[in-house]
Scaffold this motif. Structure first.
Motif, short mmCIF file in Angstrom:
data_model
loop_
_atom_site.label_atom_id
_atom_site.label_comp_id
_atom_site.label_asym_id
_atom_site.label_seq_id
_atom_site.Cartn_x
_atom_site.Cartn_y
_atom_site.Cartn_z
N LEU A 85 -2.98 -53.79 -21.48
CA LEU A 85 -2.75 -55.05 -20.88
C LEU A 85 -2.97 -55.67 -19.74
CD1 LEU A 85 -0.93 -57.94 -21.57
CD2 LEU A 85 1.14 -56.45 -21.04
N VAL A 86 -2.48 -54.94 -18.87
CA VAL A 86 -3.03 -55.26 -17.37
C VAL A 86 -4.38 -55.33 -16.97
CG1 VAL A 86 -0.73 -54.50 -16.65
CG2 VAL A 86 -2.93 -52.69 -16.02
N ALA A 87 -5.54 -54.12 -17.73
CA ALA A 87 -6.31 -54.20 -17.35
C ALA A 87 -7.12 -55.34 -18.56
CB ALA A 87 -7.00 -52.60 -18.06
N GLY A 88 -7.02 -55.99 -19.25
CA GLY A 88 -7.75 -56.69 -20.05
C GLY A 88 -7.18 -58.27 -19.28
N ALA A 89 -5.98 -58.36 -18.35
CA ALA A 89 -5.85 -59.78 -17.66
C ALA A 89 -6.66 -59.84 -16.55
CB ALA A 89 -4.25 -59.47 -17.64
N ALA A 90 -6.58 -58.33 -16.04
CA ALA A 90 -7.77 -58.29 -14.48
C ALA A 90 -9.01 -58.36 -14.33
CB ALA A 90 -7.30 -56.66 -13.75
N GLY A 91 -9.45 -58.61 -16.42
CA GLY A 91 -10.71 -58.02 -16.40
C GLY A 91 -10.70 -59.65 -16.65
N THR A 92 -10.45 -60.57 -17.22
CA THR A 92 -10.40 -61.85 -17.15
C THR A 92 -10.03 -62.22 -15.87
OG1 THR A 92 -9.32 -62.41 -18.91
CG2 THR A 92 -9.32 -64.86 -17.70
N LEU A 93 -9.38 -61.91 -14.85
CA LEU A 93 -10.31 -62.50 -13.31
C LEU A 93 -10.85 -62.37 -12.62
CD1 LEU A 93 -5.99 -62.00 -12.04
CD2 LEU A 93 -6.96 -64.05 -12.66
N GLY A 94 -11.25 -60.83 -12.84
CA GLY A 94 -12.78 -60.11 -12.46
C GLY A 94 -13.80 -61.11 -12.69
N TRP A 95 -13.58 -61.58 -14.28
CA TRP A 95 -14.84 -62.41 -15.09
C TRP A 95 -14.85 -63.77 -14.16
CZ3 TRP A 95 -18.32 -60.82 -19.21
CH2 TRP A 95 -19.23 -62.13 -19.74
N SER A 128 -5.28 -42.40 -19.13
CA SER A 128 -6.01 -41.35 -18.01
C SER A 128 -5.57 -42.27 -16.21
CB SER A 128 -7.47 -41.07 -18.28
OG SER A 128 -7.98 -40.28 -18.59
N LEU A 129 -5.18 -43.27 -16.67
CA LEU A 129 -5.61 -44.28 -15.85
C LEU A 129 -3.89 -44.92 -15.50
CD1 LEU A 129 -8.11 -43.92 -15.53
CD2 LEU A 129 -8.08 -46.39 -14.67
N VAL A 136 -7.57 -52.57 -11.06
CA VAL A 136 -8.32 -51.99 -10.93
C VAL A 136 -9.63 -51.73 -11.71
CG1 VAL A 136 -10.10 -50.81 -9.12
CG2 VAL A 136 -8.10 -51.32 -8.93
N MET A 137 -9.61 -51.03 -12.18
CA MET A 137 -10.43 -51.13 -13.48
C MET A 137 -11.54 -51.96 -14.31
SD MET A 137 -12.34 -48.33 -15.09
CE MET A 137 -11.89 -46.88 -15.39
N GLY A 138 -10.06 -52.95 -14.55
CA GLY A 138 -9.95 -53.74 -15.75
C GLY A 138 -10.22 -55.23 -14.51
N GLY A 174 -16.01 -48.20 -17.74
CA GLY A 174 -14.38 -46.99 -18.38
C GLY A 174 -14.52 -45.51 -18.24
N THR A 175 -15.56 -45.37 -19.02
CA THR A 175 -16.07 -44.18 -18.92
C THR A 175 -16.36 -42.85 -17.98
OG1 THR A 175 -17.40 -44.32 -21.46
CG2 THR A 175 -17.72 -42.12 -19.61
N PHE A 176 -17.28 -43.58 -16.80
CA PHE A 176 -17.40 -42.86 -15.14
C PHE A 176 -16.29 -42.86 -14.34
CE2 PHE A 176 -22.39 -44.41 -15.96
CZ PHE A 176 -22.35 -43.44 -16.74
N GLY A 177 -15.17 -44.58 -14.84
CA GLY A 177 -13.46 -44.64 -13.83
C GLY A 177 -12.70 -44.39 -14.20
N ILE A 178 -13.23 -42.46 -15.17
CA ILE A 178 -12.05 -41.88 -14.94
C ILE A 178 -12.35 -40.84 -14.01
CG2 ILE A 178 -11.21 -39.97 -16.60
CD1 ILE A 178 -12.12 -41.65 -19.28
N GLY A 179 -13.33 -40.24 -14.11
CA GLY A 179 -13.39 -39.59 -12.94
C GLY A 179 -13.74 -40.37 -11.35
#
Length: 282
Positions: A85-95, A128-129, A136-138, A174-179
């Protein structure tokens, strides 16, 4: 990789690498494009279509296959639901921030695209987050993908739906961000670089993402060659100009005609009634 069978989180990338190769082979199409991102050319103005927003409503399905991958209504499912939920919302703000700084305005199409970018990025990392890490990821995914959608103009591949710019790039983020952002407190129990896990997990994520991307690119290239030899990889340019929807499906996918006023006249009975009302009386 942090995403394990039967645990929340999935590895994206194989079909996105396939999509990239297909678009590179296809090259930009001829003829007019539908509204919004579907238009080809860097100077084409975005014209949001309500159907795009309705299609983005399918993003709610992300809660099903992300949280549902926990295979139970438990704490893991709750954590994954929250991070999604929060990643989708943050992605909207980032874009939208990138659009505002770059173009001077934010668009509803950008908001929908940013939401998808955030959801794409959180899919491999949702288990994982922490919720803070998911924000942050989103946000990073939304901002990065907002810039990546312009790659099709530089490299000349046909990506009318921005699958490469949003899904491939967002999936790799997202894949690299896990690390980097993973925490052992999350269901998968892995620490990333910022949580004291060192570079080991980051190295695994980069290696895994790179291997999958190369595999998909090579195998899809072989399939593309076979398809091109057997039936051709694209239709005739004349048909592209007249409209693939008309040639292949014998119907119009988009109404590109300008309408007077703020409302469309519609079709069928509604169109006939509207037309009668707008006809001048003698």
């Amino acid at each position: 990789m942090a995403a394990q069978p039967g645990r929340p989180g999935r590895l994206r990338g194989r079909h996105r690498g396939r999509d990239l190769l297909g678009r590179l082979r296809a090259r930009p199409r001829a003829g007019p494009g539908p509204p919004g991102r579907l238009r080809q050319g860097p100077d084409a103005a975005a014209q949001p279509d309500p159907r795009d927003a309705r299609g983005r409503a399918a993003g709610f399905g992300w809660f099903g296959f992300n949280a549902g991958s926990a295979l139970g209504a438990d704490q893991a499912a709750a954590v994954v639901f929250t991070t999604t939920l929060v990643a989708g919302a943050a992605g909207t703000l980032g874009w939208l921030v990138v659009e505002r700084l770059r173009d001077g305005h934010a668009t509803s199409l950008g908001a929908a695209s940013g939401m998808v970018a955030g959801l794409v990025a959180i899919t491999p990392s949702c288990g994982s987050l922490s919720p803070l890490g998911a924000m942050v990821m989103g946000a990073v995914a939304g901002a990065v993908c907002a810039g990546a959608v312009g790659l099709k103009y530089r490299f000349g591949y046909d990506d009318s739906l921005d699958v490469v710019g949003v899904h491939l790039v967002g999936g790799l983020v997202g894949t690299f961000g896990i690390g980097i952002l993973a925490t052992a407190a999350a269901p998968t129990g892995v620490d990333g670089l910022l949580y004291g896990g060192g570079v080991d997990q980051l190295g695994r994520q980069v290696l895994g993402g790179g291997v999958v991307l190369v595999y998909a690119f090579v195998v899809s290239g072989m399939i593309g060659v076979v398809v091109d030899r057997l039936m051709g990889f694209r239709i005739d340019e004349e048909h592209e100009v007249s409209g693939i929807d008309l040639v292949v499906h014998a119907e119009t996918a988009y109404d590109l005609h300008a309408t007077a006023g703020a409302r469309s006249a519609g079709h069928g009975i509604l169109g006939a009634i509207t037309q009668q009302r707008e006809e001048p009386r003698p």
